[in-house]
Design a protein around this motif. Structure first.
Motif, mmCIF file in Angstrom:
data_model
loop_
_atom_site.group_PDB
_atom_site.id
_atom_site.type_symbol
_atom_site.label_atom_id
_atom_site.label_comp_id
_atom_site.label_asym_id
_atom_site.label_seq_id
_atom_site.Cartn_x
_atom_site.Cartn_y
_atom_site.Cartn_z
ATOM 1 N N THR A 255 3.744 18.542 19.748
ATOM 2 C CA THR A 255 3.790 17.167 19.296
ATOM 3 C C THR A 255 3.281 16.921 17.885
ATOM 4 O OG1 THR A 255 3.489 16.575 21.603
ATOM 5 C CG2 THR A 255 3.076 14.844 19.986
ATOM 6 N N GLY A 256 4.197 16.664 16.966
ATOM 7 C CA GLY A 256 3.823 16.074 15.692
ATOM 8 C C GLY A 256 4.006 14.571 15.821
ATOM 9 N N SER A 257 4.170 13.899 14.706
ATOM 10 C CA SER A 257 4.482 12.484 14.761
ATOM 11 C C SER A 257 5.422 12.156 13.609
ATOM 12 C CB SER A 257 3.220 11.641 14.695
ATOM 13 O OG SER A 257 3.535 10.286 14.987
ATOM 14 N N ALA A 258 5.958 10.927 13.602
ATOM 15 C CA ALA A 258 6.908 10.561 12.549
ATOM 16 C C ALA A 258 6.915 9.058 12.339
ATOM 17 C CB ALA A 258 8.311 11.032 12.919
ATOM 18 N N VAL A 259 7.232 8.662 11.122
ATOM 19 C CA VAL A 259 7.450 7.239 10.808
ATOM 20 C C VAL A 259 8.699 7.099 9.947
ATOM 21 C CG1 VAL A 259 5.052 6.437 10.893
ATOM 22 C CG2 VAL A 259 5.949 7.349 8.746
ATOM 23 N N LEU A 260 9.315 5.932 10.095
ATOM 24 C CA LEU A 260 10.282 5.468 9.107
ATOM 25 C C LEU A 260 9.412 4.854 8.017
ATOM 26 C CD1 LEU A 260 13.321 4.701 8.483
ATOM 27 C CD2 LEU A 260 12.803 2.504 9.561
ATOM 28 N N LEU A 261 9.466 5.379 6.815
ATOM 29 C CA LEU A 261 8.595 4.848 5.755
ATOM 30 C C LEU A 261 9.004 3.408 5.434
ATOM 31 C CD1 LEU A 261 8.169 8.020 3.508
ATOM 32 C CD2 LEU A 261 6.407 6.879 4.879
ATOM 33 N N PRO A 262 8.084 2.621 4.848
ATOM 34 C CA PRO A 262 8.377 1.218 4.569
ATOM 35 C C PRO A 262 9.727 1.041 3.873
ATOM 36 C CG PRO A 262 6.099 1.666 4.112
ATOM 37 C CD PRO A 262 6.713 2.992 4.470
ATOM 38 N N LEU A 263 10.489 0.063 4.343
ATOM 39 C CA LEU A 263 11.799 -0.231 3.743
ATOM 40 C C LEU A 263 11.576 -1.196 2.593
ATOM 41 C CD1 LEU A 263 13.797 -0.671 7.067
ATOM 42 C CD2 LEU A 263 13.810 1.315 5.535
ATOM 43 N N LYS A 264 12.049 -0.800 1.389
ATOM 44 C CA LYS A 264 11.781 -1.567 0.163
ATOM 45 C C LYS A 264 13.089 -1.906 -0.538
ATOM 46 C CE LYS A 264 9.594 1.885 -1.627
ATOM 47 N NZ LYS A 264 8.705 2.817 -2.348
ATOM 48 N N ILE A 328 0.444 5.584 11.976
ATOM 49 C CA ILE A 328 0.503 4.125 12.030
ATOM 50 C C ILE A 328 0.650 3.596 10.605
ATOM 51 C CG2 ILE A 328 -0.784 2.037 12.663
ATOM 52 C CD1 ILE A 328 0.154 3.726 15.083
ATOM 53 N N ILE A 329 1.684 2.779 10.391
ATOM 54 C CA ILE A 329 1.905 2.199 9.061
ATOM 55 C C ILE A 329 0.978 0.995 8.911
ATOM 56 C CG2 ILE A 329 3.584 1.307 7.425
ATOM 57 C CD1 ILE A 329 5.775 2.532 9.064
ATOM 58 N N LEU A 330 0.168 1.025 7.871
ATOM 59 C CA LEU A 330 -0.761 -0.077 7.605
ATOM 60 C C LEU A 330 -0.005 -1.200 6.885
ATOM 61 C CD1 LEU A 330 -3.827 2.084 6.491
ATOM 62 C CD2 LEU A 330 -3.346 1.085 8.739
ATOM 63 N N PRO A 331 -0.570 -2.413 6.865
ATOM 64 C CA PRO A 331 0.116 -3.543 6.225
ATOM 65 C C PRO A 331 0.465 -3.284 4.761
ATOM 66 C CG PRO A 331 -1.822 -4.296 7.425
ATOM 67 C CD PRO A 331 -1.815 -2.801 7.523
ATOM 68 N N THR A 332 -0.296 -2.416 4.108
ATOM 69 C CA THR A 332 -0.064 -2.071 2.708
ATOM 70 C C THR A 332 1.134 -1.156 2.521
ATOM 71 O OG1 THR A 332 -1.540 -0.229 3.080
ATOM 72 C CG2 THR A 332 -2.519 -2.190 2.089
ATOM 73 N N GLY A 333 1.631 -0.563 3.600
ATOM 74 C CA GLY A 333 2.713 0.406 3.498
ATOM 75 C C GLY A 333 2.212 1.841 3.468
ATOM 76 N N ASN A 334 0.892 2.017 3.392
ATOM 77 C CA ASN A 334 0.358 3.374 3.514
ATOM 78 C C ASN A 334 0.357 3.776 4.986
ATOM 79 O OD1 ASN A 334 -0.083 3.603 0.759
ATOM 80 N ND2 ASN A 334 -2.109 2.637 0.904
ATOM 81 N N VAL A 335 0.371 5.083 5.225
ATOM 82 C CA VAL A 335 0.479 5.584 6.596
ATOM 83 C C VAL A 335 -0.839 6.216 6.996
ATOM 84 C CG1 VAL A 335 1.728 7.161 8.124
ATOM 85 C CG2 VAL A 335 2.941 6.026 6.249
ATOM 86 N N LEU A 336 -1.352 5.810 8.146
ATOM 87 C CA LEU A 336 -2.585 6.389 8.667
ATOM 88 C C LEU A 336 -2.215 7.454 9.693
ATOM 89 C CD1 LEU A 336 -5.711 5.960 8.520
ATOM 90 C CD2 LEU A 336 -5.448 4.665 10.649
ATOM 91 N N ILE A 337 -2.726 8.664 9.473
ATOM 92 C CA ILE A 337 -2.517 9.763 10.424
ATOM 93 C C ILE A 337 -3.841 9.914 11.158
ATOM 94 C CG2 ILE A 337 -1.800 12.168 10.669
ATOM 95 C CD1 ILE A 337 -0.551 11.939 7.842
ATOM 96 N N ILE A 338 -3.835 9.698 12.462
ATOM 97 C CA ILE A 338 -5.097 9.511 13.186
ATOM 98 C C ILE A 338 -4.984 10.170 14.564
ATOM 99 C CG2 ILE A 338 -4.356 7.244 14.116
ATOM 100 C CD1 ILE A 338 -7.229 6.235 13.492
#
Ligand SMILES: *[C@@H]1O[C@H](CO)[C@@H](O)[C@H](O)[C@H]1NC(C)=O
Ligand SMILES: *[C@@H]1O[C@H](CO)[C@@H](O)[C@H](O)[C@H]1NC(C)=O
Ligand SMILES: *[C@@H]1O[C@H](CO)[C@@H](O)[C@H](O)[C@H]1NC(C)=O
Ligand SMILES: *[C@@H]1O[C@H](CO)[C@@H](O)[C@H](O)[C@H]1NC(C)=O
Length: 541
Positions: A255-264, A328-338
């Protein structure tokens, strides 16, 4: 550092602030801090979903003995008189038991456009069920619907679609997908050979596929070490992405993890979308961990522009190796890996070396300066731990149970019933001068697509107008290191008008289509120079 006085001081701080979510218990200029919200909510937070009334639905499983929380009024289900689900009220910091009638273990779900959580599948009796929870405040409970699913779904991924349905992708031994609600033309299952092609004999490595809605309306589906772009309406693979360099598996149980990065740049003629996949376990690690050999996890992330005509993975190295972490994508658009572990694999007793420090990933920084290690927690969050973003910008963290039972003593990494919050740096009071406070509206019950709306904020300090952005977040269903449906839309601003008295009217255009932003409830934040407001709930449709 660990003198009795110091420990006593920490305890006093915890007692003082447990019921006041906005205070910090550790002070640190950089790298965030941690706060224990509840020592025990009675169940282990294997699955979590934020609702539009700032309640969190938490559930684990029903087939591993009594939990530490009784059902109300002496109720029992199948001779078990304990709860396996709770409703946590974020701002009251209270919880109450909920009743599930069948096993919800390793299931999936999404918030529907009306704000109801629709969860699907689970184990045995629960494997074809659909369950619904309406976010009423204090007296609603799970409703269960029998035989809704065409196939048993255990370890599947769900995604909300632009037409308001959910798609349910895969699950153990299910190389297919289906939809809910059903319609005349979509009653059964549809085959998806990609899931059998990525199914490793003896390890699987294709479960909880990382599924994202691309800006063109197709689904990006990642399993094991590669991905496809998939037209789910016509059952056509539109594009096949390359294998991640190295070829190691990133999906459950590696198990890794993944995000769709912020859409800009959402008004651009061609909107780009990028996916970031981090961590996982080297090939063979799962089988090794069954023999008590714990192979170091992967320390790489792979990033790809999924909308490119000729997409390629770009590799980056994390500060440490990680398996079973949440992104988890933070409101700023940065991604927290936790959360997560430094070695081993997902599965009972199969992970070692808890990774206590989250890592922040700044997608807009130059490659090489994107990662920043954050301050550690003291609580290992191994297999079956979760994380989710809160309206105030904290990240709720819970769960961890690598055992087949509730085991609180005599084991490595005891079953965790606690809830903690990770408090990113941006919540530090020293940034209050930059922080927007949304004055009006307090919520929006109907915003349409491609409309100009005005958000009024106050910002006490000097304002840099082109560094104000309105960002919308779809609340994710989080389990097994994957935040399903997670997406952040960077709307920027069309115009900022100073109204005097530190008050600003921000005009902003809502997303243009359901492919960008499926209809539903979103958290709307105003971010100024990387400092977010608290969000308001808005309903887009
Ligand atoms: C579980 O409940 C028992 C009895 O209420 C309590 O003594 C124990 O501390 C609880 N365990 C945890 C891990 O919260
Ligand atoms: C859909 O499935 C249900 C339950 O299996 C069945 O009763 C119904 O006839 C099906 N409808 C269609 C249009 O196939
Ligand atoms: C874990 O809990 C189960 C059920 O209570 C118990 O049978 C088992 O012995 C426990 N395991 C350990 C290592 O204590
Ligand atoms: C500006 O703020 C002051 C102090 O809070 C308040 O008394 C005054 O009414 C405000 N003026 C306007 C136009 O909002």
């Amino acid at each position: 550092m660990s003198s009795p006085t110091f420990i006593f001081t920490i305890l006093v701080f915890q007692l003082l602030f447990t019921s006041q979510p906005c205070h910090r218990i550790l002070t640190s200029a950089a790298g965030g801090s941690w706060q224990v919200l509840q020592k025990s909510i009675g169940v282990s937070a294997m699955h979590m979903q934020l609702l539009r009334n700032d309640r969190i639905v938490v559930f684990d499983r029903t087939d591993f003995g009594p939990s530490n929380l009784s059902l109300p009024d002496g109720n029992c289900v199948n001779n078990d008189c304990t709860a396996h689900s709770v409703m946590y009220n974020v701002y009251a910091n209270t919880f109450r038991p909920l009743t599930v009638q069948s096993d919800v273990w390793c299931s999936s779900g999404a918030i529907m456009p009306d704000g109801n959580l629709v969860q699907t599948g689970g184990f045995k009796l629960g494997e074809r069920r659909m369950r619904l929870i309406n976010p009423c405040n204090d007296n609603c409970d799970w409703q269960e619907f029998l035989n809704v699913l065409a196939a048993p779904r255990w370890y599947a991924s769900n995604h909300i679609l632009p037409d308001g349905r959910q798609i349910i992708v895969g699950g153990r031994k299910q190389f297919n997908y289906e939809f809910i609600p059903k319609g005349a033309t979509a009653n059964g299952t549809f085959s998806l050979p990609f899931l059998s092609e990525t199914n490793d004999v003896g390890a699987e490595n294709n479960l909880y596929p990382f599924t994202f809605l691309n800006v063109d309306g197709n689904l990006f589906i990642f399993a094991n070490n590669r991905a496809i772009l998939f037209d789910y309406v016509n059952n056509i693979v539109v594009k096949t992405y390359p294998t991640i360099p190295g070829g190691d598996p990133r999906s459950y149980p590696s198990t890794g993890s993944a995000v769709l990065l912020p859409l800009k740049n959402l008004k651009a003629a061609a909107i780009q979308a990028e996916v970031l996949v981090c961590g996982g376990a080297p090939k063979g690690s799962y089988q090794q961990s069954l023999k008590n050999i714990f192979v170091p996890a992967l320390n790489t992330c792979a990033r790809i522009t999924i909308t490119d005509p000729n997409p390629q993975w770009v590799m980056e190295t994390m500060p440490m190796a990680r398996v079973m972490s949440d992104m988890i994508i933070l409101p700023t658009g940065n991604v927290l890996i936790i959360n997560g572990a430094g070695s081993g694999s997902a599965g009972w007793e199969q992970g070692r070396d808890p990774v206590l420090s989250p890592v922040l990933y700044r997608p807009d920084n130059a490659i090489g300066s994107r990662f920043e290690t954050q301050n550690p927690t003291t609580i290992p969050r191994m297999y079956h731990s979760t994380a989710t973003l809160l309206r105030d910008g904290r990240v709720l963290v819970g769960g961890s149970n690598p055992h087949a039972f509730y085991n609180f003593t005599g084991v490595l990494y005891p079953t965790e019933l606690s809830l903690e919050a990770f408090i990113p740096d941006y919540l530090d009071a020293s940034f209050n001068n930059l922080r927007p406070i949304i004055v009006a509206p307090k919520s929006m019950s109907s915003i349409n697509y491609r409309k100009l709306i005005t958000i009024q904020v106050t910002i006490p300090g000097t304002v840099v107008e082109n560094k104000i952005s309105v960002n919308m977040v779809f609340p994710s269903f989080t389990t097994h290191s994957f935040a399903m449906n997670q997406r952040l839309l960077v709307l920027g601003n069309d115009k900022v008008t100073a109204m005097g008295n530190s008050t600003y009217n921000i005009d902003v255009t809502t997303p243009s289509t359901g492919n960008l932003a499926p209809s539903g409830f979103y958290l709307l934040y105003v971010v100024h120079q990387d400092i977010p407001s608290q969000a308001i709930w808005v309903r887009l449709f």
